[in-house]
Scaffold this motif. Structure first.
Motif, PDB file in Angstrom:
ATOM      1  N   ILE A  15      -0.200   7.280  74.736  1.00  0.00           N
ATOM      2  CA  ILE A  15       0.089   6.040  74.018  1.00  0.00           C
ATOM      3  C   ILE A  15      -1.241   5.357  73.697  1.00  0.00           C
ATOM      4  N   THR A  16      -1.745   5.586  72.511  1.00  0.00           N
ATOM      5  CA  THR A  16      -2.947   4.915  72.032  1.00  0.00           C
ATOM      6  C   THR A  16      -2.664   4.395  70.626  1.00  0.00           C
ATOM      7  N   GLU A  17      -3.560   3.574  70.126  1.00  0.00           N
ATOM      8  CA  GLU A  17      -3.373   3.029  68.782  1.00  0.00           C
ATOM      9  C   GLU A  17      -3.390   4.140  67.736  1.00  0.00           C
ATOM     10  N   LYS A  18      -4.276   5.101  67.904  1.00  0.00           N
ATOM     11  CA  LYS A  18      -4.368   6.206  66.952  1.00  0.00           C
ATOM     12  C   LYS A  18      -3.111   7.085  66.987  1.00  0.00           C
ATOM     13  N   SER A  19      -2.592   7.362  68.181  1.00  0.00           N
ATOM     14  CA  SER A  19      -1.399   8.201  68.271  1.00  0.00           C
ATOM     15  C   SER A  19      -0.160   7.460  67.769  1.00  0.00           C
ATOM     16  N   MET A  20      -0.118   6.143  67.942  1.00  0.00           N
ATOM     17  CA  MET A  20       1.022   5.375  67.441  1.00  0.00           C
ATOM     18  C   MET A  20       1.020   5.331  65.912  1.00  0.00           C
ATOM     19  N   ASN A  21      -0.152   5.258  65.297  1.00  0.00           N
ATOM     20  CA  ASN A  21      -0.233   5.289  63.835  1.00  0.00           C
ATOM     21  C   ASN A  21       0.151   6.656  63.286  1.00  0.00           C
ATOM     22  N   ALA A  22      -0.112   7.724  64.029  1.00  0.00           N
ATOM     23  CA  ALA A  22       0.216   9.075  63.572  1.00  0.00           C
ATOM     24  C   ALA A  22       1.715   9.345  63.623  1.00  0.00           C
ATOM     25  N   MET A  23       2.469   8.540  64.369  1.00  0.00           N
ATOM     26  CA  MET A  23       3.908   8.762  64.453  1.00  0.00           C
ATOM     27  C   MET A  23       4.615   8.475  63.140  1.00  0.00           C
ATOM     28  N   ALA A  24       3.975   7.741  62.240  1.00  0.00           N
ATOM     29  CA  ALA A  24       4.569   7.493  60.926  1.00  0.00           C
ATOM     30  C   ALA A  24       4.686   8.787  60.128  1.00  0.00           C
ATOM     31  N   THR A  25       3.816   9.750  60.414  1.00  0.00           N
ATOM     32  CA  THR A  25       3.853  11.047  59.740  1.00  0.00           C
ATOM     33  C   THR A  25       4.466  12.121  60.639  1.00  0.00           C
ATOM     34  N   LYS A  26       5.240  11.706  61.670  1.00  0.00           N
ATOM     35  CA  LYS A  26       5.925  12.594  62.614  1.00  0.00           C
ATOM     36  C   LYS A  26       4.964  13.472  63.401  1.00  0.00           C
ATOM     37  N   PHE A  30       0.838  14.503  73.270  1.00  0.00           N
ATOM     38  CA  PHE A  30       1.230  14.670  74.669  1.00  0.00           C
ATOM     39  C   PHE A  30       0.068  15.219  75.474  1.00  0.00           C
ATOM     40  N   LEU A  31       0.009  14.858  76.760  1.00  0.00           N
ATOM     41  CA  LEU A  31      -0.831  15.575  77.707  1.00  0.00           C
ATOM     42  C   LEU A  31      -0.005  16.748  78.201  1.00  0.00           C
ATOM     43  N   VAL A  32      -0.584  17.945  78.191  1.00  0.00           N
ATOM     44  CA  VAL A  32       0.157  19.145  78.549  1.00  0.00           C
ATOM     45  C   VAL A  32      -0.552  19.884  79.680  1.00  0.00           C
ATOM     46  N   HIS A  33       0.121  20.865  80.239  1.00  0.00           N
ATOM     47  CA  HIS A  33      -0.437  21.691  81.304  1.00  0.00           C
ATOM     48  C   HIS A  33      -1.667  22.425  80.765  1.00  0.00           C
ATOM     49  N   PRO A  34      -2.761  22.472  81.532  1.00  0.00           N
ATOM     50  CA  PRO A  34      -3.990  23.095  81.014  1.00  0.00           C
ATOM     51  C   PRO A  34      -3.869  24.573  80.659  1.00  0.00           C
ATOM     52  N   GLU A  35      -2.896  25.280  81.231  1.00  0.00           N
ATOM     53  CA  GLU A  35      -2.743  26.702  80.940  1.00  0.00           C
ATOM     54  C   GLU A  35      -1.665  26.979  79.898  1.00  0.00           C
ATOM     55  N   ALA A  36      -1.056  25.954  79.332  1.00  0.00           N
ATOM     56  CA  ALA A  36      -0.003  26.142  78.335  1.00  0.00           C
ATOM     57  C   ALA A  36      -0.625  26.491  76.988  1.00  0.00           C
ATOM     58  N   LYS A  80      -5.617  18.835  78.993  1.00  0.00           N
ATOM     59  CA  LYS A  80      -5.351  19.429  77.686  1.00  0.00           C
ATOM     60  C   LYS A  80      -4.410  18.500  76.934  1.00  0.00           C
ATOM     61  N   LYS A  81      -4.703  18.276  75.666  1.00  0.00           N
ATOM     62  CA  LYS A  81      -3.909  17.380  74.836  1.00  0.00           C
ATOM     63  C   LYS A  81      -3.337  18.178  73.676  1.00  0.00           C
ATOM     64  N   ALA A  82      -2.107  17.877  73.294  1.00  0.00           N
ATOM     65  CA  ALA A  82      -1.455  18.564  72.178  1.00  0.00           C
ATOM     66  C   ALA A  82      -0.921  17.541  71.190  1.00  0.00           C
ATOM     67  N   ILE A  83      -1.153  17.803  69.904  1.00  0.00           N
ATOM     68  CA  ILE A  83      -0.591  16.993  68.829  1.00  0.00           C
ATOM     69  C   ILE A  83       0.467  17.851  68.143  1.00  0.00           C
ATOM     70  N   VAL A  84       1.712  17.386  68.200  1.00  0.00           N
ATOM     71  CA  VAL A  84       2.857  18.154  67.704  1.00  0.00           C
ATOM     72  C   VAL A  84       3.307  17.551  66.382  1.00  0.00           C
ATOM     73  N   GLN A  85       3.358  18.380  65.333  1.00  0.00           N
ATOM     74  CA  GLN A  85       3.830  17.962  64.006  1.00  0.00           C
ATOM     75  C   GLN A  85       5.274  18.434  63.850  1.00  0.00           C
ATOM     76  N   LEU A  86       6.188  17.504  63.591  1.00  0.00           N
ATOM     77  CA  LEU A  86       7.593  17.846  63.373  1.00  0.00           C
ATOM     78  C   LEU A  86       7.848  18.069  61.891  1.00  0.00           C
ATOM     79  N   THR A  87       8.925  18.796  61.577  1.00  0.00           N
ATOM     80  CA  THR A  87       9.292  19.019  60.180  1.00  0.00           C
ATOM     81  C   THR A  87       9.901  17.743  59.607  1.00  0.00           C
TER      82      THR A  87
END
Length: 99
Positions: A15-26, A30-36, A80-87
């Motif tokens: 939850i940051t300002e940059k990640s909240m602004n990116a939610m407008a484009t879906k 997330f913070l994810v497991h380092p080996e994922a 490890k951080k992941a940025i997930v783009q939805l359709t």
């Protein structure tokens, strides 16, 4: 290490300002497991949040910061951080609603 299950992959949302602004484009962060890997992250998002369809996953490894306490040096844990783009026809993720 034991096999990573889908519910172990996603640790918490970012939850940051940059990640909240990116939610407008879906785009959700997330913070994810380092080996994922990207395939595991995609499957975990689609199973944990019904109705979502992932189109793209970007990942980045973050090294631990060097911290000092007196004369002793140490490092924090790497993450490890992941940025997930939805359709476009995908449902939104509910945990981010109302923030």
């Amino acid at each position: 290490m034991a096999a990573i299950q889908y519910y172990d992959v996603i640790l918490k949302p970012v939850i940051t300002e940059k990640s909240m602004n990116a939610m407008a484009t879906k785009k959700y962060t997330f913070l994810v497991h380092p080996e994922a890997n990207k395939i595991m992250i995609k499957e975990a998002v689609e199973k944990m949040f019904p109705g979502t369809k992932v189109s793209k996953v970007n990942t980045m490894n973050l090294n631990g910061k060097t911290k000092r306490r007196g004369m002793t040096f140490g490092k924090t844990a790497k993450t490890k951080k992941a940025i997930v783009q939805l359709t476009e026809d995908s449902k939104d993720i509910e945990i981010f609603e109302g923030l």
